[in-house]
Design a protein around this motif. Sequence first.
Motif, PDB file in Angstrom:
ATOM      1  N   GLU A  95      35.601  -3.536  56.403  1.00 42.13           N
ATOM      2  CA  GLU A  95      36.700  -3.341  55.458  1.00 42.13           C
ATOM      3  C   GLU A  95      37.376  -2.005  55.754  1.00 42.13           C
ATOM      4  O   GLU A  95      36.698  -1.008  56.000  1.00 42.13           O
ATOM      5  N   PRO A  96      38.702  -1.965  55.731  1.00 39.95           N
ATOM      6  CA  PRO A  96      39.393  -0.700  55.995  1.00 39.95           C
ATOM      7  C   PRO A  96      38.980   0.402  55.015  1.00 39.95           C
ATOM      8  O   PRO A  96      38.711   0.140  53.842  1.00 39.95           O
ATOM      9  N   ASN A  97      38.893   1.616  55.543  1.00 38.30           N
ATOM     10  CA  ASN A  97      38.656   2.814  54.740  1.00 38.30           C
ATOM     11  C   ASN A  97      37.386   2.718  53.887  1.00 38.30           C
ATOM     12  O   ASN A  97      37.380   3.102  52.725  1.00 38.30           O
ATOM     13  N   SER A  98      36.318   2.210  54.464  1.00 36.31           N
ATOM     14  CA  SER A  98      35.098   1.956  53.689  1.00 36.31           C
ATOM     15  C   SER A  98      33.900   2.822  54.040  1.00 36.31           C
ATOM     16  O   SER A  98      33.013   2.993  53.214  1.00 36.31           O
ATOM     17  N   TYR A  99      33.829   3.360  55.257  1.00 36.32           N
ATOM     18  CA  TYR A  99      32.579   3.961  55.719  1.00 36.32           C
ATOM     19  C   TYR A  99      32.757   5.407  56.185  1.00 36.32           C
ATOM     20  O   TYR A  99      33.677   5.727  56.913  1.00 36.32           O
ATOM     21  N   ASP A 100      31.821   6.241  55.765  1.00 34.14           N
ATOM     22  CA  ASP A 100      31.762   7.612  56.256  1.00 34.14           C
ATOM     23  C   ASP A 100      31.144   7.649  57.647  1.00 34.14           C
ATOM     24  O   ASP A 100      31.543   8.450  58.487  1.00 34.14           O
ATOM     25  N   VAL A 101      30.156   6.808  57.881  1.00 38.92           N
ATOM     26  CA  VAL A 101      29.507   6.703  59.188  1.00 38.92           C
ATOM     27  C   VAL A 101      29.293   5.227  59.513  1.00 38.92           C
ATOM     28  O   VAL A 101      28.818   4.467  58.674  1.00 38.92           O
ATOM     29  N   VAL A 102      29.655   4.861  60.728  1.00 36.89           N
ATOM     30  CA  VAL A 102      29.312   3.555  61.288  1.00 36.89           C
ATOM     31  C   VAL A 102      28.279   3.840  62.365  1.00 36.89           C
ATOM     32  O   VAL A 102      28.580   4.517  63.359  1.00 36.89           O
ATOM     33  N   TRP A 103      27.046   3.365  62.148  1.00 32.03           N
ATOM     34  CA  TRP A 103      25.928   3.650  63.053  1.00 32.03           C
ATOM     35  C   TRP A 103      25.642   2.406  63.878  1.00 32.03           C
ATOM     36  O   TRP A 103      25.320   1.347  63.330  1.00 32.03           O
ATOM     37  N   SER A 117      34.995  -2.762  72.987  1.00 35.68           N
ATOM     38  CA  SER A 117      36.225  -2.010  72.745  1.00 35.68           C
ATOM     39  C   SER A 117      36.931  -2.502  71.483  1.00 35.68           C
ATOM     40  O   SER A 117      37.339  -1.704  70.631  1.00 35.68           O
ATOM     41  N   ASP A 118      37.051  -3.803  71.344  1.00 35.75           N
ATOM     42  CA  ASP A 118      37.707  -4.372  70.157  1.00 35.75           C
ATOM     43  C   ASP A 118      36.927  -4.059  68.882  1.00 35.75           C
ATOM     44  O   ASP A 118      37.518  -3.756  67.841  1.00 35.75           O
ATOM     45  N   PHE A 119      35.598  -4.135  68.960  1.00 30.96           N
ATOM     46  CA  PHE A 119      34.769  -3.816  67.794  1.00 30.96           C
ATOM     47  C   PHE A 119      34.950  -2.352  67.385  1.00 30.96           C
ATOM     48  O   PHE A 119      35.094  -2.036  66.205  1.00 30.96           O
ATOM     49  N   LEU A 120      34.966  -1.448  68.357  1.00 22.11           N
ATOM     50  CA  LEU A 120      35.162  -0.032  68.053  1.00 22.11           C
ATOM     51  C   LEU A 120      36.530   0.210  67.415  1.00 22.11           C
ATOM     52  O   LEU A 120      36.655   1.031  66.500  1.00 22.11           O
ATOM     53  N   LYS A 121      37.547  -0.500  67.874  1.00 21.20           N
ATOM     54  CA  LYS A 121      38.881  -0.382  67.252  1.00 21.20           C
ATOM     55  C   LYS A 121      38.822  -0.786  65.785  1.00 21.20           C
ATOM     56  O   LYS A 121      39.405  -0.129  64.917  1.00 21.20           O
ATOM     57  N   ARG A 122      38.109  -1.880  65.498  1.00 22.17           N
ATOM     58  CA  ARG A 122      37.993  -2.340  64.099  1.00 22.17           C
ATOM     59  C   ARG A 122      37.164  -1.355  63.276  1.00 22.17           C
ATOM     60  O   ARG A 122      37.451  -1.121  62.097  1.00 22.17           O
ATOM     61  N   CYS A 123      36.126  -0.763  63.896  1.00 26.53           N
ATOM     62  CA  CYS A 123      35.324   0.238  63.188  1.00 26.53           C
ATOM     63  C   CYS A 123      36.166   1.454  62.836  1.00 26.53           C
ATOM     64  O   CYS A 123      36.001   2.033  61.756  1.00 26.53           O
ATOM     65  N   LYS A 124      37.060   1.843  63.724  1.00 26.20           N
ATOM     66  CA  LYS A 124      37.935   2.990  63.458  1.00 26.20           C
ATOM     67  C   LYS A 124      38.754   2.744  62.192  1.00 26.20           C
ATOM     68  O   LYS A 124      38.902   3.634  61.360  1.00 26.20           O
ATOM     69  N   VAL A 125      39.250   1.533  62.032  1.00 29.73           N
ATOM     70  CA  VAL A 125      40.009   1.169  60.829  1.00 29.73           C
ATOM     71  C   VAL A 125      39.105   1.227  59.595  1.00 29.73           C
ATOM     72  O   VAL A 125      39.548   1.549  58.495  1.00 29.73           O
ATOM     73  N   GLY A 126      37.814   0.953  59.776  1.00 31.20           N
ATOM     74  CA  GLY A 126      36.869   0.955  58.666  1.00 31.20           C
ATOM     75  C   GLY A 126      36.415   2.335  58.218  1.00 31.20           C
ATOM     76  O   GLY A 126      35.730   2.464  57.202  1.00 31.20           O
ATOM     77  N   LEU A 127      36.789   3.377  58.961  1.00 33.99           N
ATOM     78  CA  LEU A 127      36.342   4.728  58.611  1.00 33.99           C
ATOM     79  C   LEU A 127      37.130   5.307  57.447  1.00 33.99           C
ATOM     80  O   LEU A 127      38.342   5.132  57.344  1.00 33.99           O
ATOM     81  N   ARG A 128      36.408   6.025  56.595  1.00 36.79           N
ATOM     82  CA  ARG A 128      37.030   6.837  55.551  1.00 36.79           C
ATOM     83  C   ARG A 128      37.525   8.133  56.201  1.00 36.79           C
ATOM     84  O   ARG A 128      37.171   8.420  57.346  1.00 36.79           O
ATOM     85  N   PRO A 129      38.329   8.936  55.482  1.00 37.13           N
ATOM     86  CA  PRO A 129      38.763  10.210  56.063  1.00 37.13           C
ATOM     87  C   PRO A 129      37.560  11.038  56.531  1.00 37.13           C
ATOM     88  O   PRO A 129      36.550  11.132  55.835  1.00 37.13           O
ATOM     89  N   ASN A 130      37.665  11.586  57.731  1.00 43.32           N
ATOM     90  CA  ASN A 130      36.620  12.384  58.381  1.00 43.32           C
ATOM     91  C   ASN A 130      35.381  11.573  58.746  1.00 43.32           C
ATOM     92  O   ASN A 130      34.338  12.146  59.068  1.00 43.32           O
ATOM     93  N   GLY A 131      35.470  10.263  58.679  1.00 41.33           N
ATOM     94  CA  GLY A 131      34.354   9.425  59.076  1.00 41.33           C
ATOM     95  C   GLY A 131      34.136   9.456  60.580  1.00 41.33           C
ATOM     96  O   GLY A 131      35.022   9.835  61.353  1.00 41.33           O
TER      97      GLY A 131
END
Length: 193
Positions: A95-103, A117-131
């Motif tokens: 989910e966009p803007n949901s995670y401080d850390v994706v491990w 590469s595609d998964f990492l792009k989607r994870c980037k969208v899922g990061l909260r600010p400074n995630g």
Amino acid sequence: MRWNFIPRLRNTGRMCRPRWTACWDGPNRTGTTCALDCGAGIGRITKRLLLPLFKAVDMVDVTEDFLTKARTYLGEEGRRVRNYFCCGLQDFSPEPNSYDVVWIQWVIGHLTDDHLSDFLKRCKVGLRPNGIIVIKDNMAQEGVIMDDVDSSVCRDLDVVRTIVRRAGLNLLAEERQENFPDEIYHVYTFAMR
């Protein structure tokens, strides 16, 4: 590089425990609201690393049986696991803007370069600010090595760095885990955003 924004691991016997450094200070500190454990299995990383640091954790794994076992393995602390997603990472969208850390630990070898590469792009969208996104995995000495038993691959550092850049992420730090025999794959941890 010094890890001043993610957990620093120190050996405390059988398990490595996190030691946060300057992560809590300054304008770019990483939050502690929610983490995502990718390739979570039965929840060892969730239990020993993420739950002690975050208010909530989501887990994603391709094997339903592992996620079922995680509910027992995590015990009382498991009530802070918000979601148990049964899905392959090549199909999972945080989910966009949901995670401080994706491990992401010991699972990237099961993804093709394009899927990673595609998964990492989607994870980037899922990061909260400074995630941040963290990858911890085995690294080949050179090139890409195929495992004939489970059809996974082990990539070298340059290949992983190229995939990270292709995903539009900036590599913030990388660190080789110490005290492992030279005869086995080296284990590296990367932080990126």
